[in-house]
Scaffold this motif. Structure first.
Motif, mmCIF file in Angstrom:
data_model
loop_
_atom_site.group_PDB
_atom_site.id
_atom_site.type_symbol
_atom_site.label_atom_id
_atom_site.label_comp_id
_atom_site.label_asym_id
_atom_site.label_seq_id
_atom_site.Cartn_x
_atom_site.Cartn_y
_atom_site.Cartn_z
ATOM 1 N N ASN A 63 0.811 -1.217 0.000
ATOM 2 C CA ASN A 63 0.000 0.000 0.000
ATOM 3 C C ASN A 63 0.844 1.266 0.000
ATOM 4 O OD1 ASN A 63 0.959 0.012 2.615
ATOM 5 N ND2 ASN A 63 -1.061 0.001 3.608
ATOM 6 N N GLN A 64 2.173 1.110 0.069
ATOM 7 C CA GLN A 64 3.053 2.275 0.043
ATOM 8 C C GLN A 64 3.798 2.417 -1.287
ATOM 9 O OE1 GLN A 64 5.679 1.752 3.372
ATOM 10 N NE2 GLN A 64 3.994 1.557 4.849
ATOM 11 N N HIS A 65 3.612 1.475 -2.219
ATOM 12 C CA HIS A 65 4.470 1.451 -3.395
ATOM 13 C C HIS A 65 3.683 1.126 -4.667
ATOM 14 C CE1 HIS A 65 8.274 1.640 -1.150
ATOM 15 N NE2 HIS A 65 7.693 0.845 -0.264
ATOM 16 N N GLN A 66 4.075 1.758 -5.763
ATOM 17 C CA GLN A 66 3.651 1.267 -7.063
ATOM 18 C C GLN A 66 4.249 -0.123 -7.251
ATOM 19 O OE1 GLN A 66 5.031 4.345 -9.737
ATOM 20 N NE2 GLN A 66 3.259 5.643 -9.329
ATOM 21 N N HIS A 67 3.476 -1.012 -7.884
ATOM 22 C CA HIS A 67 3.912 -2.402 -7.896
ATOM 23 C C HIS A 67 3.360 -3.148 -9.098
ATOM 24 C CE1 HIS A 67 0.136 -2.113 -5.548
ATOM 25 N NE2 HIS A 67 -0.188 -3.221 -6.215
ATOM 26 N N ILE A 68 3.928 -4.326 -9.317
ATOM 27 C CA ILE A 68 3.475 -5.277 -10.330
ATOM 28 C C ILE A 68 3.113 -6.559 -9.591
ATOM 29 C CG2 ILE A 68 4.148 -6.590 -12.385
ATOM 30 C CD1 ILE A 68 6.245 -4.394 -12.921
#
Length: 759
Positions: free
Chosen positions: A227-232
């Motif tokens: 929930n703190q990071h852009q991700h794949i």
């Protein structure tokens, strides 16, 4: 500007319903570009890709008035087109490859190679992102609400929408979420807006989804949360099992009221706005099917940021993960599937674009390159730790391999040569043994070669080896690092790239003399047959970290290596700092030389592997040009008629010329009358011989000045030719008998000579 549907409800106060983003405060150092400015940047920096008109279907959503924001951009100057899924706020875009032609084959290896752009803006103030999707729900496939209305925002157009409220059982919360996702699908999401708010009360949690809340990153360090990071991440969107793709998480003050989070699998994360940083990101997706009929489990490996967006050069800090794909989750029984992209935005906009290099199932091809130092006889790959001297003969070996596909591949080579590499030949060798010689005069522009392969690569003729030979120019300083260059092999069905390895070039100079007479410098020498040739030379090696004070003379004569010859230490001076100077002498034995032109190549190598420029010289061995068999006499006989006649010879006339100077030598046969034809029984009465080169040629009187009778360019190193063999009754040397000629016996003498002259 297209806008998606905005649904509002009243819960004490006005709030965005369903997938609304929680507001995240941030302190912006700079003003983000407008959507229009960002799109202009994306298109201006767009890497080379495929034209995609005709490959994809952009559906119109028939179940509602929701617009599909996906489109295909106009072609750039090099033909590249991009899929654009979103461009502003509250949008939903889906696009699918045409299944009848460009299906995803679940039974075979597949590769997708593409560039992705996610906009330019700070974390928490960008749109939701995109998803790469394999599915069998059809062209209308998209996430919907409980009324069948297409939905975007956090669903990315593929995940389920949790809009069934008042349910007290966690399993009952999950089932409608999976049912409202794209069915029979697997998705790889690129989430650019982390939805990670935590709800502590039933009134807050009811009706909300926070897919990213509380999810931890395996190996992320310090228990880093998604929930703190852009991700794949990847999963099956239609999975309705509790704890499969979706979790039902209770609000802290009421365990019977749930919000939904997602089970992120095969995850990749980055810091800050690592996806929405205004740059293109390269993605490679490799699919491996189930090994055999005993299993339904295949594998998808996905790698992000494996190429530099500016140069296309392969990057070493790429991030990769994989997912075990159960084909029964997406297969409709045909073994084929739709594939494509979905993307969405909410209250924040984002330009989401995709450029393709290779499309699954169409062409799966690879390219590679290695560099060899032929001067130093080093076939192994050259890198920054491998010594290359200025002037060394280098060889670039490109390999193109067609792995699989449903279309032939006939790429145009766009080869960027390393700095200072000067090509002198380029040849393509195909798997069937045929070759293509590249015309460098046409193909080369500066340090780039551009040419198209002579024929296509496919599963039958699957490889092409491009061999480029050349020399490395001396650097202007003692040494120089030659940086990586990226070459592309491009056609409308697929693009492959290959990168050279950086290497270091050291400065080297050499003086080379044949015979070394009076200090003159010769590039070639002419010598008699059966004579040895002595070669003297000087060399200098500087700028290289030579550690061994020992040197060897090496080389070849006509491609055959000479025996290595150690240069005496007394003939070498200098040190590792200033460089080494030396002299050498080599005698080429006559037995190594052929008649005609010979090529001598010499170079000096230090004991620790540093090599001078190659010294190339021509040795012209002149064998004799001489007469062979020549008839001592020839006769003419005629009955006088009182009319003018040209009388042919009584029989054949042999004048053999033997040329041992080598193939391609030229000579001319000359003739003149040393004594005129004069009657022995009628004093002072003469006749003339004339020469006719053809039956309709004007006769030329043979007199006291030499005339050319025949000419030839030899076809072998020992060429014997009868100069009169093509004469007939109307050509060659004929007797000119006038109408008033007097009968008698005439005799004369011809003088023959040979000239070294063009034919």
């Amino acid at each position: 500007m297209k806008r998606g549907r905005l649904i509002l409800t009243l819960i004490g106060a006005l709030a965005i319903f369903g997938m609304g983003h929680p507001v995240v405060s941030h302190a912006a150092d700079t003003t983000p570009p407008t959507p229009e400015q960002d799109l202009a940047n994306a298109l201006a920096s767009m890497p080379q890709g495929l034209p995609i008109n005709g490959y994809f279907m952009t559906p119109t959503f028939t179940s509602s008035t929701t617009n599909n924001s996906a489109t295909v951009t106009p072609a750039s100057a090099n033909g590249t087109q991009a899929v654009q899924l979103t461009s502003n706020t509250n949008q939903l875009g889906t696009i699918w490859a045409k299944k009848d032609q460009f299906y995803f084959d679940l039974t075979k290896k597949q590769k997708a190679s593409m560039w992705m752009y996610f906009g330019n803006g700070p974390l928490g103030h960008m749109g939701d992102g995109m998803a790469f999707v394999i599915q069998n729900a059809g062209y209308q496939a998209t996430a919907v609400d409980k009324n069948g209305v297409p939905q975007g925002q956090e669903t990315l157009g593929v995940w389920g929408l949790p809009d069934s409220f008042g349910l007290s059982e966690a399993a009952d919360v999950i089932k409608p979420v999976g049912a409202q996702a794209i069915q029979k699908s697997w998705a790889l999401e690129f989430d650019t807006f982390p939805n990670g708010a935590s709800y502590t009360s039933a009134s807050d949690a009811k009706g909300f989804s926070t897919f990213d809340a509380g999810t931890k990153v395996a190996g992320g360090g310090n228990d880093t949360a998604v929930n703190q990071h852009q991700h794949i991440a990847a999963a099956y969107p239609a999975n309705q099992s509790l704890g499969g793709t979706y979790y039902a998480r209770p609000a802290s003050d009421n365990s019977s009221v749930y919000y939904v989070k997602m089970n992120h699998q095969g995850i990749i994360v980055g810091a800050g706005n690592w996806l929405t940083n205004g740059s293109w990101h390269h993605l490679t997706v490799q699919y491996t099917p189930p090994a055999d009929s005993s299993t339904t489990k295949g594998n998808v490996t996905y790698t992000i940021n494996d190429k530099d967006p500016s140069t296309g050069t392969e990057l070493q800090n790429a991030q990769s993960n994989n997912y075990e794909l159960d084909t029964t989750k997406v297969d409709d029984g045909s073994g084929h599937a739709y594939w494509g992209f979905t993307g969405s935005t909410g209250q924040y906009g984002e330009n989401n674009l995709v450029v393709f290099e290779q499309i699954p199932g169409l062409v799966d091809a690879d390219a590679s390159v290695s560099l060899a130092n032929e001067t130093a006889n080093m076939e192994g790959p050259i890198d920054v730790n491998t010594p290359v001297m200025g002037g060394n003969r280098l060889r670039l070996d490109y390999n193109l391999t067609y792995n699989a596909g449903r279309s032939d591949w006939t790429p145009k080579a766009q080869i960027n040569l390393p700095s200072g590499f000067v090509p002198n030949s380029a040849v393509v060798t195909f798997a069937d043994g045929t070759t293509q010689t590249v015309d460098l005069g046409v193909a080369q522009t500066g340090q780039q070669l551009n040419f198209t392969l002579a024929h296509a690569l496919n599963t039958t003729d699957s490889t092409a080896d491009i061999t480029i030979r050349g020399r490395q120019a001396n650097p202007t300083s003692n040494s120089a690092v030659i940086n990586t260059t990226t070459s592309k092999f491009v056609d409308n069905q697929g693009i492959a790239t290959a990168d050279t390895t950086p290497y270091t070039v050291f400065q080297a100079t050499t003086t080379f003399r044949i015979g070394w007479a009076s200090g003159e410098n010769y590039d070639s020498v002419t010598t008699a047959k059966d004579k040895d040739v002595t070669v003297n030379g000087k060399f200098m090696l500087s700028g290289s970290p030579i550690t061994a004070n020992g040197f060897t003379l090496q080389g070849s004569v006509n491609g055959t290596p000479i025996k290595d010859q150690v240069i005496p230490s007394s003939d070498v001076s200098g040190n590792t700092t200033s460089g080494f100077n030396g002299t050498f002498s080599y005698t080429v034995p006559a037995s190594s030389l052929n008649a005609g032109m010979n090529t001598l190549m010499l170079y000096v190598t230090s004991f620790d592997g540093y090599t001078t420029d190659s010294l190339v010289s021509d040795i012209d061995v002149s064998g004799p040009l001489q007469f062979g068999n020549v008839d001592d006499s020839v006769s003419y006989t005629a009955d006088l008629t009182g009319s003018h006649m040209l009388v042919p010879r009584d029989g054949p006339w042999t004048i053999d010329v033997n040329d041992q100077r080598g193939t391609g030598s030229s000579w001319a046969l000359m003739a003149k009358m040393a004594q005129p034809l004069q009657a022995t029984n009628v004093p002072a009465t003469t006749m003339n011989l004339v020469y006719k080169s053809s039956s309709d040629a004007t006769p030329v009187i043979l007199g006291s000045d030499a005339a050319r009778i025949a000419a030839r360019t030899t076809t072998s190193n020992d060429d014997t030719f009868n100069a009169t063999q093509q004469w007939d009754n109307d050509t060659g040397l004929l007797l000119d008998v006038s109408g008033g000629a007097t009968a008698g016996t005439y005799t004369g003498q011809i003088e023959w000579s040979l000239e070294n002259a063009p034919s």
